[in-house]
Design an enzyme around this catalytic site. Structure first.
Site, mmCIF file in Angstrom:
data_model
loop_
_atom_site.group_PDB
_atom_site.id
_atom_site.type_symbol
_atom_site.label_atom_id
_atom_site.label_comp_id
_atom_site.label_asym_id
_atom_site.label_seq_id
_atom_site.Cartn_x
_atom_site.Cartn_y
_atom_site.Cartn_z
ATOM 1 N N GLU A 33 -17.251 7.047 -15.117
ATOM 2 C CA GLU A 33 -17.409 6.178 -13.934
ATOM 3 C C GLU A 33 -18.646 6.593 -13.123
ATOM 4 O OE1 GLU A 33 -15.423 3.555 -13.555
ATOM 5 O OE2 GLU A 33 -13.385 4.053 -14.245
ATOM 6 N N LYS A 42 -20.833 3.368 -4.143
ATOM 7 C CA LYS A 42 -19.583 2.603 -3.974
ATOM 8 C C LYS A 42 -19.469 2.083 -2.548
ATOM 9 C CE LYS A 42 -15.061 1.552 -5.012
ATOM 10 N NZ LYS A 42 -13.922 1.740 -5.879
ATOM 11 N N HIS A 65 -15.545 -2.549 -18.128
ATOM 12 C CA HIS A 65 -14.092 -2.584 -17.987
ATOM 13 C C HIS A 65 -13.427 -3.702 -18.783
ATOM 14 C CE1 HIS A 65 -14.763 0.476 -15.008
ATOM 15 N NE2 HIS A 65 -13.480 0.554 -14.703
HETATM 16 N N1 LIG Z 1 -8.186 1.625 -6.358
HETATM 17 C C1 LIG Z 1 -9.268 1.594 -7.109
HETATM 18 O O1 LIG Z 1 -10.330 1.104 -6.694
HETATM 19 C C2 LIG Z 1 -9.199 2.187 -8.471
HETATM 20 C C3 LIG Z 1 -10.376 2.378 -9.196
HETATM 21 C C4 LIG Z 1 -10.289 2.994 -10.437
HETATM 22 C C5 LIG Z 1 -9.056 3.406 -10.924
HETATM 23 N N2 LIG Z 1 -7.924 3.191 -10.187
HETATM 24 C C6 LIG Z 1 -6.612 3.650 -10.668
HETATM 25 O O2 LIG Z 1 -6.652 5.070 -10.750
HETATM 26 C C7 LIG Z 1 -5.684 5.511 -11.708
HETATM 27 C C8 LIG Z 1 -6.317 6.591 -12.561
HETATM 28 O O3 LIG Z 1 -6.692 7.659 -11.733
HETATM 29 P P1 LIG Z 1 -6.881 9.131 -12.315
HETATM 30 O O4 LIG Z 1 -7.744 9.084 -13.503
HETATM 31 O O5 LIG Z 1 -7.257 9.984 -11.164
HETATM 32 O O6 LIG Z 1 -5.418 9.451 -12.866
HETATM 33 P P2 LIG Z 1 -4.198 10.360 -12.351
HETATM 34 O O7 LIG Z 1 -3.960 10.187 -10.915
HETATM 35 O O8 LIG Z 1 -3.093 10.072 -13.280
HETATM 36 O O9 LIG Z 1 -4.722 11.842 -12.601
HETATM 37 C C9 LIG Z 1 -4.966 12.280 -13.921
HETATM 38 C C10 LIG Z 1 -4.166 13.545 -14.238
HETATM 39 O O10 LIG Z 1 -4.734 14.655 -13.561
HETATM 40 C C11 LIG Z 1 -3.732 15.346 -12.818
HETATM 41 N N3 LIG Z 1 -4.431 15.946 -11.678
HETATM 42 C C12 LIG Z 1 -4.933 15.328 -10.583
HETATM 43 N N4 LIG Z 1 -5.686 16.175 -9.868
HETATM 44 C C13 LIG Z 1 -5.655 17.370 -10.507
HETATM 45 C C14 LIG Z 1 -6.280 18.628 -10.263
HETATM 46 N N5 LIG Z 1 -7.127 18.817 -9.242
HETATM 47 N N6 LIG Z 1 -6.005 19.643 -11.111
HETATM 48 C C15 LIG Z 1 -5.207 19.438 -12.196
HETATM 49 N N7 LIG Z 1 -4.625 18.272 -12.493
HETATM 50 C C16 LIG Z 1 -4.857 17.245 -11.648
HETATM 51 C C17 LIG Z 1 -2.695 14.309 -12.511
HETATM 52 O O11 LIG Z 1 -1.450 14.883 -12.263
HETATM 53 C C18 LIG Z 1 -2.713 13.492 -13.806
HETATM 54 O O12 LIG Z 1 -1.932 14.130 -14.762
HETATM 55 C C19 LIG Z 1 -5.275 4.278 -12.486
HETATM 56 O O13 LIG Z 1 -3.976 3.922 -12.090
HETATM 57 C C20 LIG Z 1 -6.270 3.207 -12.053
HETATM 58 O O14 LIG Z 1 -5.717 1.914 -12.070
HETATM 59 C C21 LIG Z 1 -7.995 2.600 -8.982
HETATM 60 ZN ZN LIG Z 2 -12.521 2.286 -13.899
#
Ligand SMILES: NC(=O)c1ccc[n+]([C@@H]2O[C@H](COP(=O)([O-])OP(=O)(O)OC[C@H]3O[C@@H](n4cnc5c(N)ncnc54)[C@H](O)[C@@H]3O)[C@@H](O)[C@H]2O)c1
Ligand SMILES: [Zn+2]
Length: 369
Positions: A185, A227, A249
């Site tokens: 990203e 952003k 995407h």
């Molecule tokens: N709102 C928006 O504009 C937007 C944009 C992009 C993605 N999203 C959403 O975001 C989600 C994906 O986010 P993600 O990739 O952060 O996933 P996530 O929140 O599932 O985190 C990924 C993994 O990392 C772990 N984790 C988080 N922080 C940690 C740390 N500091 N140390 C160790 N482990 C840690 C979590 O427990 C999880 O297992 C999706 O649901 C997607 O739809 C939203």
């Molecule tokens: Zn994305």
């Protein structure tokens, strides 16, 4: 190193603070929002070491807090967890003027943001993102959502946080695969409209992924500023500007859907392959040079991200993948707009793409062995 980026949205403007170690100094930022009341902090089980840092910092400054720890994973973005979280926040007596803290990745940020959008018709919240993806993308901009049977992020609201606190050092505990996925990203911002930043990624991406603090700080600051600019220009995704963030995407979601939205292909990996495919398709259509498309694929490959169908492990016909795209929520009045590129840093929204061309292009891609 500390810098502040502002998301300019009139009365709903808010600062994004980027500072290594800020979690331990978080009371400076949160005490004024707590106003002497107990702060609710929502997180997931994998983030509890950082929860301890945050709560210690708050209690050191005389701010009481109550933690709500949810299971990790995409399935937490559900009606069930939304209901449970809202009930718990109501039990804690959260009021409209209070600020709930979302400490975690995009899953926690999206769920907590949505709960706060509907709790008492909207209460305040603060994003403290702990994954690279959340730090550079999901914590900024106010998109909140949960998943339902019909698909991902189909139920949600726009609800801006009051503050985003980014501590890049929390990434030290993030699994390398999650870090790499979030990096896709980061690269995306260069591909959209900033060729110089893409060149920076080529030069410094590997150092960032190896834990270089300076590279990490620079990339997060740069991505967040991009952003913030895009969100300020198009908060509710109505004039086409915010849609640029979906580069890679449409292809990426099709691959994720084919992989069953499983650990076989996580979101950022789908985005990397999707960006490479969007550039490959743009080149095939004569819109951008084959050199630019090759450069994009080469960078993802170089840092260990998938650069196409084969590397993403997706064996499916073009028709099947296009079928997944048809179910995309960006479909409007029967046409699917695509983000294509005239070159690196020259992405645009194309509403004239023939899905038969997309299917033929995908069929011509190398398949996994
Ligand atoms: N709102 C928006 O504009 C937007 C944009 C992009 C993605 N999203 C959403 O975001 C989600 C994906 O986010 P993600 O990739 O952060 O996933 P996530 O929140 O599932 O985190 C990924 C993994 O990392 C772990 N984790 C988080 N922080 C940690 C740390 N500091 N140390 C160790 N482990 C840690 C979590 O427990 C999880 O297992 C999706 O649901 C997607 O739809 C939203
Ligand atoms: Zn994305």
């Amino acid at each position: 190193m500390s810098n502040v980026v502002t998301v300019s949205l009139g009365a709903r403007s808010y600062p994004i603070v980027i500072e290594a170690g800020v979690l331990a100094r978080t009371a400076d930022h949160l005490a004024p929002l707590a106003r002497g009341r107990t702060m609710a902090i929502v997180t997931d089980e994998n983030v509890t070491p950082h929860l301890a840092t945050l709560q210690a910092a708050l209690s050191g400054a005389g701010v009481a807090s109550e933690a709500i720890v949810l299971p990790p994973g995409e399935t937490t973005k559900s009606w069930t967890h939304l209901a449970g979280l809202c009930d718990r926040l109501l039990e804690l007596g959260v009021e409209r003027g209070d600020h709930v803290v979302a400490l975690g990745g995009g899953v926690i940020g999206d769920l907590v943001g949505f709960a706060c959008a509907i709790l008492k018709r909207g209460c305040g919240f603060v994003q403290v993102p702990t994954t690279l993806l959340a730090q550079v993308d999901s914590s900024v901009g106010g998109k909140t959502a949960i998943n339902t049977r019909a698909g991902k992020n189909l139920i949600g609201a726009f609800h801006q946080p009051a503050l985003v606190l980014i501590d890049p050092s929390v990434l030290d505990t993030l699994p390398p695969r999650e870090l790499r996925a979030g990096y896709a990203e980061v690269v995306k911002y260069g591909l959209i409209d900033d060729a110089a930043f893409f060149a920076w990624c080529e030069a410094h991406g590997p150092a960032l992924l190896a834990g270089d603090a300076e590279a990490r700080h620079y990339a997060i600051g740069h991505a967040v500023a991009a952003k913030a600019r895009i969100v300020a220009a198009d908060e509710h995704e109505t004039n086409g500007t915010r849609a640029l963030l979906n580069l890679g995407h449409t292809f990426g979601h099709a691959l994720e859907a084919e992989a069953g939205f499983s650990q076989a292909l996580i979101h950022g990996e789908g985005v990397a392959a999707g960006c490479a495919l969007a550039f490959g398709f743009s080149a095939a259509q004569g819109l951008c040079s084959a050199e630019d498309a090759a450069r994009v694929a080469a960078h993802f490959r170089h840092v260990g991200l998938p650069d196409g169908l084969a590397a993403a492990g997706i064996a499916a016909s073009g028709a099947r993948l296009v079928d997944h795209m048809r179910h995309d929520k960006k479909m409007a009045a029967g046409t699917l707009p695509f983000l294509l590129a005239r070159g690196i840093g020259r992405t645009y929204l194309d509403k004239t793409v023939d899905l038969a061309d997309v299917a033929a292009f995908l069929d011509a891609q190398p398949q996994p062995r």
